[in-house]
Design an enzyme around this catalytic site. Structure first.
Site: not given
Length: 252
Positions: A63-64, A66, A107, A169-170, A249
């Protein structure tokens, strides 16, 4: 210039750069909120100053977080729907109902920014129903985001219930606190999830990157009016990681 809005060694230097380059137009709302959320607590890096550079960073589990200019742009697009509408005083110009959902909250950075925008209006004290919900399908990121919020002096927001971070699960939204005046999605979906549209308040706004990982993507702004009618706007071209399930993911 937006992608060159680098800070130096402080969070204020980053916000100064975003304001100088006109990425942040609403200094009294967006700028003030971002100054109260120190990006260093939400971005993993061996070099602490990297948190204040205007580019995405890895946060673990593929994951990142942005780039700051993208967060600023999304907050600018969100501000009218984070402001709670008071029927007795329309001067605020807000459309919000005090409920925000951040899908793929990572995060916890934008969750904190949305909460700070609410606190600016004394929403947390004036409305017990106000809520910023972050949903993330990786448990380690859920746990880490809660720790990040504590390090950034946001523990009271969590304890009071203003902020909730949950695993899930978004793409299915989070029904418990729906409808939401604002839904923000931090990863690109191949198409707009119907569950998110159904959990959007009327009026409400959905901000979501749409497109496949290796193809062109657009940041879509979808407004639902009081009658439940939807209006779609292609805001800009973007590049986001895909909105996918936990298994895919982790295997990326």
């Amino acid at each position: 210039m937006s992608w060159r809005s680098h800070g130096t060694s402080t969070n204020d230097s980053l916000i100064d750069a975003l304001e100088k380059n006109n990425v942040i137009a609403s200094r009294d709302v967006v700028g003030k909120a971002m100054r109260k959320v120190d990006r260093k607590w939400y971005a993993e890096s061996a070099d602490a100053n990297e948190a204040y550079r205007d580019h995405p960073l890895q946060i673990g589990s593929n994951a990142t977080i942005s780039a700051p200019h993208m967060h600023a742009m999304c907050l600018e697009l969100s501000k009218e729907y984070v402001v709670v509408n008071d029927d007795d005083d329309d001067a605020s110009g807000g459309y919000g109902n005090g409920r925000v959902l951040d899908v793929g909250s990572g995060s916890g950075y934008l969750v904190a920014c949305f909460a700070e925008m609410m606190v600016q209006q004394n929403v947390s004290s004036s409305s017990s129903s106000s809520k910023v919900v972050g949903i993330e399908h990786i448990q380690s990121l859920v746990d880490q985001s809660i720790e990040n919020l504590k390090q950034d002096d946001k523990e009271e927001m969590v304890q009071s219930g203003l902020i909730t971070i949950t695993k899930g699960d978004g793409r299915l939204g989070y029904e418990a606190f729906a409808p939401y005046a604002l839904i923000h999605v931090g990863a690109a979906a191949p198409e707009v999830p119907e569950a998110l549209l159904s959990q959007l308040a009327a009026p409400g706004r959905l901000i979501i990157p749409v497109g496949k990982e290796d193809e062109s993507q657009s940041l879509m702004v979808i407004d639902k009016n009081e009658k439940g009618e939807l209006k779609y706007k292609d805001e800009m071209g973007v590049v986001y990681v895909p909105l996918t399930d936990e298994k895919h993911q982790l295997e990326r």
